[in-house]
Design a protein around this motif. Structure first.
Motif, PDB file in Angstrom:
ATOM      1  N   PHE A  87       1.791  -4.107   0.512  1.00  0.00           N
ATOM      2  CA  PHE A  87       2.980  -3.265   0.691  1.00  0.00           C
ATOM      3  C   PHE A  87       2.853  -2.410   1.950  1.00  0.00           C
ATOM      4  N   GLY A 109      -3.092  -7.120  -3.204  1.00  0.00           N
ATOM      5  CA  GLY A 109      -1.887  -6.567  -3.846  1.00  0.00           C
ATOM      6  C   GLY A 109      -2.044  -5.101  -4.191  1.00  0.00           C
ATOM      7  N   CYS A 110      -1.431  -4.687  -5.311  1.00  0.00           N
ATOM      8  CA  CYS A 110      -1.499  -3.292  -5.761  1.00  0.00           C
ATOM      9  C   CYS A 110      -0.839  -3.239  -7.125  1.00  0.00           C
ATOM     10  N   SER A 111      -1.520  -2.633  -8.119  1.00  0.00           N
ATOM     11  CA  SER A 111      -0.946  -2.611  -9.473  1.00  0.00           C
ATOM     12  C   SER A 111       0.358  -1.830  -9.522  1.00  0.00           C
ATOM     13  N   CYS A 214      -1.351   3.272 -10.983  1.00  0.00           N
ATOM     14  CA  CYS A 214      -2.423   2.812 -10.103  1.00  0.00           C
ATOM     15  C   CYS A 214      -3.641   2.561 -10.985  1.00  0.00           C
ATOM     16  N   GLU A 215      -4.139   1.324 -10.963  1.00  0.00           N
ATOM     17  CA  GLU A 215      -5.249   0.979 -11.867  1.00  0.00           C
ATOM     18  C   GLU A 215      -6.536   1.728 -11.507  1.00  0.00           C
ATOM     19  N   VAL A 216      -6.603   2.315 -10.315  1.00  0.00           N
ATOM     20  CA  VAL A 216      -7.793   3.066  -9.914  1.00  0.00           C
ATOM     21  C   VAL A 216      -7.695   4.510 -10.428  1.00  0.00           C
ATOM     22  N   GLU A 242      -1.658  10.394  -8.103  1.00  0.00           N
ATOM     23  CA  GLU A 242      -1.533   9.181  -8.922  1.00  0.00           C
ATOM     24  C   GLU A 242      -2.415   9.286 -10.173  1.00  0.00           C
ATOM     25  N   CYS A 301     -10.976   0.133  -5.518  1.00  0.00           N
ATOM     26  CA  CYS A 301      -9.734  -0.641  -5.680  1.00  0.00           C
ATOM     27  C   CYS A 301     -10.036  -2.110  -5.383  1.00  0.00           C
ATOM     28  N   MET A 304      -8.026  -3.356  -2.195  1.00  0.00           N
ATOM     29  CA  MET A 304      -8.546  -2.860  -0.913  1.00  0.00           C
ATOM     30  C   MET A 304      -9.885  -3.531  -0.597  1.00  0.00           C
TER      31      MET A 304
HETATM   32  S1  SF4 Z   1      -5.748   2.344  -5.069  1.00  0.00           S
HETATM   33 FE1  SF4 Z   1      -4.105   2.059  -6.583  1.00  0.00          FE
HETATM   34  S2  SF4 Z   1      -2.200   2.492  -5.468  1.00  0.00           S
HETATM   35 FE2  SF4 Z   1      -3.815   2.101  -3.922  1.00  0.00          FE
HETATM   36  S3  SF4 Z   1      -3.682  -0.106  -3.491  1.00  0.00           S
HETATM   37 FE3  SF4 Z   1      -5.239   0.142  -5.102  1.00  0.00          FE
HETATM   38  S4  SF4 Z   1      -4.065  -0.159  -7.017  1.00  0.00           S
HETATM   39 FE4  SF4 Z   1      -2.550   0.248  -5.385  1.00  0.00          FE
END
Ligand code: SF4
Length: 344
Positions: A87, A109-111, A214-216, A242, A301, A304
């Motif tokens: 994103f 991706g990203c949750s 956010c899964e983190v 978050e 993450c 990342m």
């Molecule tokens: S840390 Fe959370 S908000 Fe950021 S990319 Fe990872 S899952 Fe998405």
């Protein structure tokens, strides 16, 4: 810059965090990346959550996703390599449609971004006609395109208040929405959890949320905070918005990654604990060697984590993975971003 110079600089910053043989190998990779970067007239953006050796070697700019995309748009480089998640690279493309934007890992991706689709937003708009939609920047372009205005974790409350309406749809981060509700004194409902019915018309709701997380940041708990405070009563705890409202309330400060970095630089405290992605904790510790950072870090993450120096080199070498946003979606998404920028 030679491999040896890069190695010396990495050793000075990360000698305590990264083993020596790894630093040597990473310095060689960084030197190759910097050469390719010049050849391809590229710019490299490094999000705050990048692993320390990458973060401290190849990016031209480091920071939050929106700030990075805005800086890249102002340069004359033809290629943007976004060391972050999809994103974020999309946001760079939204702001720089004529540049080539590359994401080093195909499936980073990203949750949060994956928790909601454009069709979900259209359904909510049909359910609550006329109610403005505020969308967190951690969403895909098609979701931004359905929104009236975007927000970041740093300006979410200001964006909601700027709309001067009684009711706002706030997507997709459940915790950020609850934190904004607390900050602005608004009552919040989650229509997917409590479907609207005849009685709801009389309810005093003002913020309509969505159960994305956010899964983190979801992994931090008040019990974690209590444990650390028992051992270090003078610790200053910083949480990302978050995190859950309970965790934010039990912390000393809550703010975006940029605001956390500024806080650590400007405020003198005996110990700091950052409740956020663990690579960012390492990067702040490396930049502030005189400050005592406590680690509560088992939370990396997974998205990342896919962005490595090897993948960044290959992105430049093979011109991959190109991010495209259809013009019709980009045009509407950029309006939502620009409305946010206009409120400051
Ligand atoms: S840390 Fe959370 S908000 Fe950021 S990319 Fe990872 S899952 Fe998405």
């Amino acid at each position: 810059m030679s491999v040896q110079t890069i190695y010396q600089e990495l050793k000075a910053k990360l000698g305590d965090v990264v083993p020596e043989f790894e630093l040597q190998y990473k310095a060689e990779l960084a030197e190759e990346i910097n050469r390719l970067k010049q050849e391809k007239k590229a710019i490299i953006l490094g999000h705050n959550y990048m692993e320390p050796a990458l973060f401290h070697s190849v990016p031209d700019f480091t920071g939050d996703s929106l700030e990075l995309s805005r800086k890249a748009a102002r340069t004359d480089r033809e290629v943007i390599v976004f060391c972050g998640v999809e994103f974020m690279a999309e946001t760079a493309k939204i702001l720089s449609p004529d540049k080539t934007v590359l994401l080093p890992a195909e499936k980073a991706g990203c949750s949060l971004a994956e928790s909601i689709t454009a069709a979900d937003v259209r359904r909510l708009k049909a359910q609550y006609p006329g109610v403005p939609v505020v969308t967190y920047v951690n969403t895909y372009a098609e979701v931004k395109a359905e929104s009236d205005i975007c927000c970041t974790s740093g300006n979410a409350a200001a964006v909601v208040e700027s709309l001067k309406t009684d009711t706002v749809i706030f997507l997709p981060d459940e915790y950020l929405a609850r934190n904004v509700a607390r900050e602005t004194g608004k009552h919040i409902i989650f229509p997917t959890v409590t479907p609207p019915n005849g009685h709801e018309a009389g309810l005093d709701y003002q913020l309509i949320g969505w159960p994305g997380r956010c899964e983190v940041h979801d992994k931090f708990s008040v019990a974690d905070i209590n444990n650390v405070r028992r051992q270090f009563p003078d610790v200053v705890i910083l949480a990302h918005p978050e995190c859950s409202p309970e965790v934010v309330a039990a912390s000393d400060f809550a703010g975006s990654t940029s605001r956390m970095i500024r806080y650590v630089e400007e405020i003198a405290a005996p110990h700091y604990l950052l409740l956020t992605e663990c690579a960012m904790g390492d990067n702040i510790a490396a930049a502030n060697p005189d400050k005592e950072m406590l680690r509560l870090c088992s939370v990396r993450c997974p998205h990342m984590n896919q962005i490595t120096l090897e993948e960044t080199r290959d992105a430049l070498k093979y011109n991959r993975y190109r991010i495209e946003v259809p013009e019709e979606i980009r045009r509407r998404a950029v309006q939502a971003v620009e409305r946010m920028l206009a409120i400051g």
